[in-house]
Design a protein around this motif. Structure first.
Motif, PDB file in Angstrom:
ATOM      1  N   MET A 120       0.853  -1.187   0.000  1.00 34.10           N
ATOM      2  CA  MET A 120       0.000   0.000   0.000  1.00 34.10           C
ATOM      3  C   MET A 120       0.887   1.234   0.000  1.00 34.10           C
ATOM      4  SD  MET A 120      -3.046  -0.796   2.752  1.00 34.10           S
ATOM      5  CE  MET A 120      -3.520   0.942   2.646  1.00 34.10           C
ATOM      6  N   VAL A 121       0.364   2.316  -0.554  1.00 35.51           N
ATOM      7  CA  VAL A 121       1.082   3.589  -0.567  1.00 35.51           C
ATOM      8  C   VAL A 121       0.187   4.653   0.044  1.00 35.51           C
ATOM      9  CG1 VAL A 121       2.089   5.398  -1.999  1.00 35.51           C
ATOM     10  CG2 VAL A 121       2.469   3.002  -2.581  1.00 35.51           C
ATOM     11  N   LEU A 122       0.724   5.381   1.007  1.00 32.17           N
ATOM     12  CA  LEU A 122       0.010   6.493   1.630  1.00 32.17           C
ATOM     13  C   LEU A 122       0.862   7.744   1.509  1.00 32.17           C
ATOM     14  CD1 LEU A 122      -1.213   4.774   4.942  1.00 32.17           C
ATOM     15  CD2 LEU A 122      -2.521   5.131   2.840  1.00 32.17           C
ATOM     16  N   VAL A 123       0.235   8.824   1.085  1.00 41.46           N
ATOM     17  CA  VAL A 123       0.929  10.112   0.987  1.00 41.46           C
ATOM     18  C   VAL A 123       0.500  10.954   2.178  1.00 41.46           C
ATOM     19  CG1 VAL A 123       1.273  12.190  -0.378  1.00 41.46           C
ATOM     20  CG2 VAL A 123       1.003   9.979  -1.524  1.00 41.46           C
ATOM     21  N   ALA A 124       1.463  11.379   2.976  1.00 41.41           N
ATOM     22  CA  ALA A 124       1.171  12.153   4.181  1.00 41.41           C
ATOM     23  C   ALA A 124       2.195  13.264   4.328  1.00 41.41           C
ATOM     24  CB  ALA A 124       1.183  11.256   5.414  1.00 41.41           C
ATOM     25  N   ASP A 125       1.712  14.478   4.450  1.00 40.30           N
ATOM     26  CA  ASP A 125       2.567  15.639   4.648  1.00 40.30           C
ATOM     27  C   ASP A 125       2.433  16.071   6.111  1.00 40.30           C
ATOM     28  OD1 ASP A 125       4.062  17.893   4.584  1.00 40.30           O
ATOM     29  OD2 ASP A 125       2.814  18.996   3.161  1.00 40.30           O
ATOM     30  N   PHE A 126       3.412  15.699   6.935  1.00 37.45           N
ATOM     31  CA  PHE A 126       3.320  15.975   8.357  1.00 37.45           C
ATOM     32  C   PHE A 126       3.623  17.424   8.708  1.00 37.45           C
ATOM     33  CE2 PHE A 126       3.608  11.390   8.387  1.00 37.45           C
ATOM     34  CZ  PHE A 126       2.707  11.046   9.387  1.00 37.45           C
ATOM     35  N   SER A 127       3.919  18.247   7.697  1.00 36.16           N
ATOM     36  CA  SER A 127       4.011  19.678   7.967  1.00 36.16           C
ATOM     37  C   SER A 127       2.635  20.261   8.264  1.00 36.16           C
ATOM     38  CB  SER A 127       4.637  20.400   6.759  1.00 36.16           C
ATOM     39  OG  SER A 127       3.823  20.271   5.608  1.00 36.16           O
ATOM     40  N   GLN A 128       1.574  19.509   7.903  1.00 39.40           N
ATOM     41  CA  GLN A 128       0.211  19.931   8.218  1.00 39.40           C
ATOM     42  C   GLN A 128      -0.173  19.623   9.661  1.00 39.40           C
ATOM     43  OE1 GLN A 128      -2.302  17.984   5.382  1.00 39.40           O
ATOM     44  NE2 GLN A 128      -1.310  18.908   3.595  1.00 39.40           N
ATOM     45  N   GLY A 129       0.724  18.968  10.375  1.00 42.82           N
ATOM     46  CA  GLY A 129       0.459  18.666  11.776  1.00 42.82           C
ATOM     47  C   GLY A 129      -0.529  17.530  11.940  1.00 42.82           C
ATOM     48  N   HIS A 130      -1.471  17.703  12.854  1.00 39.22           N
ATOM     49  CA  HIS A 130      -2.406  16.646  13.202  1.00 39.22           C
ATOM     50  C   HIS A 130      -3.300  16.251  12.034  1.00 39.22           C
ATOM     51  CE1 HIS A 130      -5.925  14.783  15.252  1.00 39.22           C
ATOM     52  NE2 HIS A 130      -4.984  14.298  16.008  1.00 39.22           N
ATOM     53  N   ALA A 131      -3.494  17.158  11.073  1.00 38.29           N
ATOM     54  CA  ALA A 131      -4.367  16.858   9.930  1.00 38.29           C
ATOM     55  C   ALA A 131      -3.834  15.697   9.095  1.00 38.29           C
ATOM     56  CB  ALA A 131      -4.519  18.097   9.049  1.00 38.29           C
ATOM     57  N   ALA A 132      -2.522  15.487   9.099  1.00 31.32           N
ATOM     58  CA  ALA A 132      -1.948  14.400   8.310  1.00 31.32           C
ATOM     59  C   ALA A 132      -2.177  13.041   8.950  1.00 31.32           C
ATOM     60  CB  ALA A 132      -0.455  14.636   8.107  1.00 31.32           C
ATOM     61  N   CYS A 133      -2.557  13.016  10.223  1.00 29.51           N
ATOM     62  CA  CYS A 133      -2.668  11.746  10.939  1.00 29.51           C
ATOM     63  C   CYS A 133      -3.943  10.989  10.599  1.00 29.51           C
ATOM     64  CB  CYS A 133      -2.619  11.997  12.448  1.00 29.51           C
ATOM     65  SG  CYS A 133      -1.048  12.662  13.028  1.00 29.51           S
ATOM     66  N   LYS A 134      -5.047  11.693  10.371  1.00 34.09           N
ATOM     67  CA  LYS A 134      -6.333  11.014  10.213  1.00 34.09           C
ATOM     68  C   LYS A 134      -6.367  10.044   9.032  1.00 34.09           C
ATOM     69  CE  LYS A 134     -11.304  11.821  10.260  1.00 34.09           C
ATOM     70  NZ  LYS A 134     -11.556  10.699   9.348  1.00 34.09           N
ATOM     71  N   PRO A 135      -5.948  10.451   7.812  1.00 34.11           N
ATOM     72  CA  PRO A 135      -5.980   9.464   6.709  1.00 34.11           C
ATOM     73  C   PRO A 135      -5.078   8.269   6.955  1.00 34.11           C
ATOM     74  CG  PRO A 135      -4.856  11.480   6.027  1.00 34.11           C
ATOM     75  CD  PRO A 135      -5.519  11.781   7.317  1.00 34.11           C
ATOM     76  N   VAL A 136      -3.947   8.489   7.615  1.00 32.13           N
ATOM     77  CA  VAL A 136      -3.051   7.375   7.932  1.00 32.13           C
ATOM     78  C   VAL A 136      -3.710   6.445   8.940  1.00 32.13           C
ATOM     79  CG1 VAL A 136      -0.823   6.734   8.909  1.00 32.13           C
ATOM     80  CG2 VAL A 136      -0.999   8.737   7.419  1.00 32.13           C
ATOM     81  N   LYS A 137      -4.326   7.028   9.951  1.00 33.65           N
ATOM     82  CA  LYS A 137      -4.990   6.235  10.980  1.00 33.65           C
ATOM     83  C   LYS A 137      -6.126   5.411  10.390  1.00 33.65           C
ATOM     84  CE  LYS A 137      -7.037   6.706  15.595  1.00 33.65           C
ATOM     85  NZ  LYS A 137      -7.405   7.683  16.663  1.00 33.65           N
ATOM     86  N   ASP A 138      -6.895   6.004   9.479  1.00 37.77           N
ATOM     87  CA  ASP A 138      -8.004   5.280   8.843  1.00 37.77           C
ATOM     88  C   ASP A 138      -7.490   4.128   7.980  1.00 37.77           C
ATOM     89  OD1 ASP A 138      -9.752   7.025  10.045  1.00 37.77           O
ATOM     90  OD2 ASP A 138      -9.932   8.334   8.283  1.00 37.77           O
ATOM     91  N   ALA A 139      -6.379   4.346   7.280  1.00 39.73           N
ATOM     92  CA  ALA A 139      -5.843   3.298   6.398  1.00 39.73           C
ATOM     93  C   ALA A 139      -5.260   2.132   7.185  1.00 39.73           C
ATOM     94  CB  ALA A 139      -4.786   3.893   5.472  1.00 39.73           C
ATOM     95  N   LEU A 140      -4.754   2.407   8.382  1.00 39.17           N
ATOM     96  CA  LEU A 140      -4.115   1.349   9.177  1.00 39.17           C
ATOM     97  C   LEU A 140      -5.103   0.606  10.062  1.00 39.17           C
ATOM     98  CD1 LEU A 140      -0.813   3.105  10.343  1.00 39.17           C
ATOM     99  CD2 LEU A 140      -1.243   1.798   8.261  1.00 39.17           C
ATOM    100  N   ARG A 141      -6.333   1.078  10.130  1.00 42.23           N
ATOM    101  CA  ARG A 141      -7.314   0.451  11.010  1.00 42.23           C
ATOM    102  C   ARG A 141      -7.572  -1.003  10.581  1.00 42.23           C
ATOM    103  NH1 ARG A 141     -11.057   4.044  10.667  1.00 42.23           N
ATOM    104  NH2 ARG A 141     -10.515   5.184  12.573  1.00 42.23           N
ATOM    105  N   ASP A 142      -7.713  -1.873  11.555  1.00 39.77           N
ATOM    106  CA  ASP A 142      -8.028  -3.307  11.359  1.00 39.77           C
ATOM    107  C   ASP A 142      -6.910  -4.084  10.670  1.00 39.77           C
ATOM    108  OD1 ASP A 142     -10.531  -2.834  12.510  1.00 39.77           O
ATOM    109  OD2 ASP A 142     -11.442  -2.382  10.563  1.00 39.77           O
TER     110      ASP A 142
END
Length: 315
Positions: A120-142
């Motif tokens: 899987m590939v996830l694009v996350a820009d952590f310069s956005q702070g907490h906003a970058a965490c939600k899509p990553v968290k949703d993709a890793l669930r289960d």
């Protein structure tokens, strides 16, 4: 004669006192030598146990021990990419996270085709702070996340002096090396604690042990990763989570000419480093680098700083 007799008596008293001191010094010297011998034997045993025995003796399947999925942050780095490929070779499914989706997607495709594992590939820009965490968290669930690998961004390895760095570049380095690592660990660690298994591997650099002129931001970032990993080991080791701080020295990209046995190619380094999983919580991951690390530990700081300045001026 009285004077001679008194001199002889004085000499005998001094000789008796010296003999007592010599015996005391001999005991102290013997104890010191014995303690150094014990330390040397312990270090030699640890050296063999970490770097050689795991490669000679078959180990349990990594997926069964830690989990079926691995999250790799920093797969665009040579070591991160090689680490992902080595895990995939052992049957672990790979999730690659990066700020640039194109290069990471190419890596994921190559891994999937070569090793026949899900990627899987996830694009996350952590310069956005907490906003970058939600899509990553949703993709890793289960998902049974067994590995989290955070690889330091060493783009500042050949950087100019600290004042020559732009503010945007500094913010980017802080976000990539400190904020992203901390947030990714916070996202993955609760699931590992709940399942009571998993491995968190933070790959920094051997430069974390000493301050390096002209590389202040990079050496400070690596020191943070090293200290962060060691603290997490003491906090969550009793919960079944293995936290490892990898502190390699120079590694050549795969396909590039290696600089002898001290500068291995990234795929060679990754094979050695993964064999230390579950064995050492803080290691260089590669036995020649461990010898380098011991040398760095023993040298005075001024020699390290002088050597760093000479290398910087020669580049």
């Amino acid at each position: 004669m009285a004077a001679v007799d008194s001199f002889e008596l004085l000499y005998k008293e001094i000789a008796r006192s010296c003999n007592s001191c010599v015996e005391t010094l001999a005991v102290v010297g013997a104890l010191y030598t014995a303690s150094k011998a014990v330390i040397l034997m312990r270090d030699c045993y640890s050296f063999v146990r970490v770097h050689f025995l795991p490669r000679l003796m078959p180990s349990t399947r990594l997926g069964r021990r830690f989990g079926e999925w691995a999250v790799i942050y920093g797969a665009s780095e040579a070591i991160g990419k090689a680490y992902a490929e080595e895990l995939a070779r052992q049957g672990i499914c790979i999730i690659l996270i990066g700020q640039e989706g194109v290069s990471v997607s190419d890596t994921a495709k190559a891994i999937s085709e070569t090793h026949q594992v899900d990627t899987m590939v996830l694009v996350a820009d952590f310069s956005q702070g907490h906003a970058a965490c939600k899509p990553v968290k949703d993709a890793l669930r289960d998902k049974d996340i067994g590995f989290l690998v955070n690889c330091v961004d060493d783009s500042l390895r050949n950087s100019p002096n600290f004042t020559g760095l732009s503010e945007d570049l500094l913010w980017d380095v802080i976000n990539r090396n400190i904020a992203a690592t901390t947030l990714m660990t916070r996202l993955v660690l609760p699931g590992m604690v709940e399942r009571r298994r998993g491995a968190v591997v933070n790959i920094s650099s051997g430069a974390c042990y000493r301050p390096s002129p002209s590389k202040a931001a990079l050496s400070a970032s690596t020191a943070y990763l090293d200290n962060f990993s060691r603290a997490l080991h003491h906090e969550y080791g009793r919960h079944g989570v293995f936290v490892q701080s990898l502190v390699p020295f120079q590694v050549a990209p795969h396909g590039a000419s290696a600089g002898g046995w001290l500068i291995p190619q990234s795929d060679v380094y990754a094979r050695h480093a993964i064999s230390t999983l579950g064995i050492s919580h803080r290691t260089t991951g590669y036995w020649p680098h461990t010898l380098q690390f011991r040398l760095v530990q023993s040298m005075p700081e001024w020699i390290w700083v002088l050597g760093s300045r000479m290398l910087t001026s020669s580049c």
